[in-house]
Design a protein around this motif. Structure first.
Motif, PDB file in Angstrom:
ATOM      1  N   ALA A  26       0.610  -1.088   0.033  1.00  0.00           N
ATOM      2  CA  ALA A  26      -0.119   0.010   0.167  1.00  0.00           C
ATOM      3  C   ALA A  26       0.869   1.297   0.089  1.00  0.00           C
ATOM      4  O   ALA A  26       0.679   2.307  -0.716  1.00  0.00           O
ATOM      5  CB  ALA A  26      -0.904   0.112   1.360  1.00  0.00           C
ATOM      6  N   ARG A  27       1.937   1.224   0.683  1.00  0.00           N
ATOM      7  CA  ARG A  27       3.003   2.428   0.754  1.00  0.00           C
ATOM      8  C   ARG A  27       3.608   2.768  -0.601  1.00  0.00           C
ATOM      9  O   ARG A  27       3.724   3.629  -1.170  1.00  0.00           O
ATOM     10  CB  ARG A  27       4.099   2.144   1.842  1.00  0.00           C
ATOM     11  CG  ARG A  27       3.369   2.376   3.111  1.00  0.00           C
ATOM     12  CD  ARG A  27       4.614   2.506   4.232  1.00  0.00           C
ATOM     13  NE  ARG A  27       5.857   1.836   3.975  1.00  0.00           N
ATOM     14  CZ  ARG A  27       6.082   0.589   4.330  1.00  0.00           C
ATOM     15  NH1 ARG A  27       5.143  -0.130   5.232  1.00  0.00           N
ATOM     16  NH2 ARG A  27       7.307  -0.022   4.270  1.00  0.00           N
ATOM     17  N   HIS A  28       3.742   1.498  -1.194  1.00  0.00           N
ATOM     18  CA  HIS A  28       4.641   1.600  -2.673  1.00  0.00           C
ATOM     19  C   HIS A  28       3.469   2.107  -3.693  1.00  0.00           C
ATOM     20  O   HIS A  28       3.916   2.825  -4.388  1.00  0.00           O
ATOM     21  CB  HIS A  28       4.872  -0.034  -3.052  1.00  0.00           C
ATOM     22  CG  HIS A  28       5.673   0.217  -4.318  1.00  0.00           C
ATOM     23  ND1 HIS A  28       5.083   0.338  -5.567  1.00  0.00           N
ATOM     24  CD2 HIS A  28       6.942  -0.072  -4.589  1.00  0.00           C
ATOM     25  CE1 HIS A  28       6.015  -0.035  -6.186  1.00  0.00           C
ATOM     26  NE2 HIS A  28       7.159  -0.263  -5.876  1.00  0.00           N
ATOM     27  N   GLY A  29       2.296   1.854  -3.343  1.00  0.00           N
ATOM     28  CA  GLY A  29       1.206   2.600  -4.139  1.00  0.00           C
ATOM     29  C   GLY A  29       1.247   3.862  -4.186  1.00  0.00           C
ATOM     30  O   GLY A  29       0.955   4.546  -5.005  1.00  0.00           O
ATOM     31  N   MET A  30       1.126   4.302  -2.792  1.00  0.00           N
ATOM     32  CA  MET A  30       1.006   5.751  -2.637  1.00  0.00           C
ATOM     33  C   MET A  30       2.399   6.578  -3.006  1.00  0.00           C
ATOM     34  O   MET A  30       2.239   7.555  -3.489  1.00  0.00           O
ATOM     35  CB  MET A  30       0.705   6.137  -1.054  1.00  0.00           C
ATOM     36  CG  MET A  30       0.483   7.351  -0.761  1.00  0.00           C
ATOM     37  SD  MET A  30      -0.845   8.238  -1.752  1.00  0.00           S
ATOM     38  CE  MET A  30      -2.219   7.473  -1.186  1.00  0.00           C
ATOM     39  N   ARG A  31       3.438   5.849  -3.080  1.00  0.00           N
ATOM     40  CA  ARG A  31       4.685   6.309  -3.319  1.00  0.00           C
ATOM     41  C   ARG A  31       5.044   6.548  -4.766  1.00  0.00           C
ATOM     42  O   ARG A  31       5.546   7.415  -5.444  1.00  0.00           O
ATOM     43  CB  ARG A  31       5.783   5.672  -2.452  1.00  0.00           C
ATOM     44  CG  ARG A  31       7.209   6.265  -2.786  1.00  0.00           C
ATOM     45  CD  ARG A  31       8.357   5.429  -2.116  1.00  0.00           C
ATOM     46  NE  ARG A  31       8.400   4.266  -2.587  1.00  0.00           N
ATOM     47  CZ  ARG A  31       8.065   3.171  -1.780  1.00  0.00           C
ATOM     48  NH1 ARG A  31       7.549   3.294  -0.762  1.00  0.00           N
ATOM     49  NH2 ARG A  31       8.579   2.060  -2.282  1.00  0.00           N
ATOM     50  N   THR A  32       4.549   5.425  -5.594  1.00  0.00           N
ATOM     51  CA  THR A  32       4.828   5.202  -7.086  1.00  0.00           C
ATOM     52  C   THR A  32       3.638   5.309  -8.065  1.00  0.00           C
ATOM     53  O   THR A  32       3.872   5.518  -9.197  1.00  0.00           O
ATOM     54  CB  THR A  32       5.443   3.976  -7.264  1.00  0.00           C
ATOM     55  OG1 THR A  32       4.566   2.862  -7.182  1.00  0.00           O
ATOM     56  CG2 THR A  32       6.920   3.804  -6.349  1.00  0.00           C
ATOM     57  N   GLY A  33       2.547   5.162  -7.280  1.00  0.00           N
ATOM     58  CA  GLY A  33       1.090   5.076  -7.969  1.00  0.00           C
ATOM     59  C   GLY A  33       0.933   3.803  -8.530  1.00  0.00           C
ATOM     60  O   GLY A  33      -0.443   3.568  -9.179  1.00  0.00           O
ATOM     61  N   SER A  34       1.424   2.682  -8.394  1.00  0.00           N
ATOM     62  CA  SER A  34       1.256   1.498  -8.849  1.00  0.00           C
ATOM     63  C   SER A  34       1.269   0.313  -7.832  1.00  0.00           C
ATOM     64  O   SER A  34       2.234   0.463  -6.801  1.00  0.00           O
ATOM     65  CB  SER A  34       1.961   0.815 -10.200  1.00  0.00           C
ATOM     66  OG  SER A  34       3.276   0.783  -9.706  1.00  0.00           O
ATOM     67  N   VAL A  35       0.529  -0.758  -7.913  1.00  0.00           N
ATOM     68  CA  VAL A  35       0.615  -1.643  -6.900  1.00  0.00           C
ATOM     69  C   VAL A  35       0.491  -3.104  -7.732  1.00  0.00           C
ATOM     70  O   VAL A  35       0.223  -3.028  -9.027  1.00  0.00           O
ATOM     71  CB  VAL A  35      -0.749  -1.996  -6.152  1.00  0.00           C
ATOM     72  CG1 VAL A  35      -0.721  -0.736  -5.243  1.00  0.00           C
ATOM     73  CG2 VAL A  35      -2.245  -1.859  -6.823  1.00  0.00           C
ATOM     74  N   SER A  36       0.813  -4.229  -7.265  1.00  0.00           N
ATOM     75  CA  SER A  36       0.643  -5.428  -7.532  1.00  0.00           C
ATOM     76  C   SER A  36      -0.742  -5.847  -7.997  1.00  0.00           C
ATOM     77  O   SER A  36      -1.608  -5.718  -7.176  1.00  0.00           O
ATOM     78  CB  SER A  36       1.705  -6.445  -6.876  1.00  0.00           C
ATOM     79  OG  SER A  36       1.030  -6.807  -5.632  1.00  0.00           O
ATOM     80  N   ARG A  37      -0.769  -6.627  -8.926  1.00  0.00           N
ATOM     81  CA  ARG A  37      -2.192  -7.104  -9.187  1.00  0.00           C
ATOM     82  C   ARG A  37      -2.600  -8.171  -8.107  1.00  0.00           C
ATOM     83  O   ARG A  37      -3.813  -8.305  -7.755  1.00  0.00           O
ATOM     84  CB  ARG A  37      -2.423  -7.818 -10.502  1.00  0.00           C
ATOM     85  CG  ARG A  37      -3.920  -8.518 -10.945  1.00  0.00           C
ATOM     86  CD  ARG A  37      -3.829  -8.808 -12.281  1.00  0.00           C
ATOM     87  NE  ARG A  37      -3.344  -7.588 -13.386  1.00  0.00           N
ATOM     88  CZ  ARG A  37      -4.524  -6.733 -13.770  1.00  0.00           C
ATOM     89  NH1 ARG A  37      -5.974  -6.925 -13.237  1.00  0.00           N
ATOM     90  NH2 ARG A  37      -4.328  -5.823 -14.557  1.00  0.00           N
ATOM     91  N   GLU A  38      -1.626  -8.978  -7.728  1.00  0.00           N
ATOM     92  CA  GLU A  38      -1.854 -10.050  -6.579  1.00  0.00           C
ATOM     93  C   GLU A  38      -2.349  -9.287  -5.372  1.00  0.00           C
ATOM     94  O   GLU A  38      -3.310  -9.844  -4.762  1.00  0.00           O
ATOM     95  CB  GLU A  38      -0.804 -10.588  -6.337  1.00  0.00           C
ATOM     96  CG  GLU A  38      -0.159 -11.693  -7.407  1.00  0.00           C
ATOM     97  CD  GLU A  38       0.589 -10.918  -8.801  1.00  0.00           C
ATOM     98  OE1 GLU A  38       1.023 -11.522  -9.742  1.00  0.00           O
ATOM     99  OE2 GLU A  38       0.719  -9.811  -8.375  1.00  0.00           O
TER     100      GLU A  38
END
Length: 206
Positions: A183-195
């Motif tokens: 979730a932090r990665h998604g907020m930092r980069t804009g993308s998350v893993s599909r899994e």
């Protein structure tokens, strides 16, 4: 030549645009300044470390007045407006998520969620309301000549106790973020893993 089969690359999907991440980061920065300066103003052990209390007061006031601006600026983004719509809608799956959270049932199948889960929706609504109350009471405390003394006294009481509550809620928010690296990665980069998206937000269709 290695006999070990290489793992397939992780599929990533977009979650937040640059504008949405900018709103979150700027709001977090201003909120952090408000909380930090409030701590130096009200905690005796920290207040003793401040040589220029008046400067800390001014920084606190300015950060508080600026706090709503990132959200207002974010309204220019279609994606941000769409996210506000998602956060503002509760469905049967959200009630199911909240019941599972109260039972401390952490199984993904017990906590269905669309782009935002029910906990995130409750937090967003609460922090938005609390921010408006803090802004209103803070302005009463700042411009003392505009309101009767009874209003200012009540505003000070509400402002101080709500500030403490915000600190506790923010600590919980940060704790939840630290427990979810994706979730932090998604907020930092804009993308998350599909899994991750399929596990944590099974009803989300990006």
């Amino acid at each position: 030549m290695s006999l070990r089969a290489e793992a397939p690359p992780m599929t990533r999907i977009p979650r937040f645009t640059r504008a949405e991440r900018w709103v979150h980061r700027t709001t977090a920065l201003l909120m952090g300044v408000c909380v930090l300066t409030a701590a130096f103003l009200y905690v005796p052990e920290l207040a003793e470390l401040v040589g220029r209390r008046e400067l800390v007061v001014r920084v606190h006031e300015i950060a508080g007045v600026l706090l709503p601006l990132p959200v207002l600026g974010g309204l220019a983004s279609r994606a941000f407006r769409a996210d506000l719509g998602h956060l503002n809608r509760f469905g049967p799956h959200d009630r199911r998520w909240l019941r599972a959270a109260l039972r401390r049932d952490r199984r993904p199948e017990s906590r269905p969620a669309a782009k935002f889960n029910a906990g995130q929706k409750v937090y967003a609504a609460w922090i938005a309301g609390a921010t408006l109350v803090m802004l209103g009471t803070g302005l009463m405390m700042w411009f003392t000549h505009l309101t009767p003394i009874m209003w200012r006294t009540s505003a000070t009481f509400v402002h101080d106790w709500l500030a403490l509550t915000i600190g506790v809620v923010l600590a919980g928010h940060i704790g939840m973020a630290l427990a979810d690296p994706e979730a932090r990665h998604g907020m930092r980069t804009g993308s998350v893993s599909r899994e991750w998206a399929e596990r944590e937000h099974s009803l989300w269709r990006p």
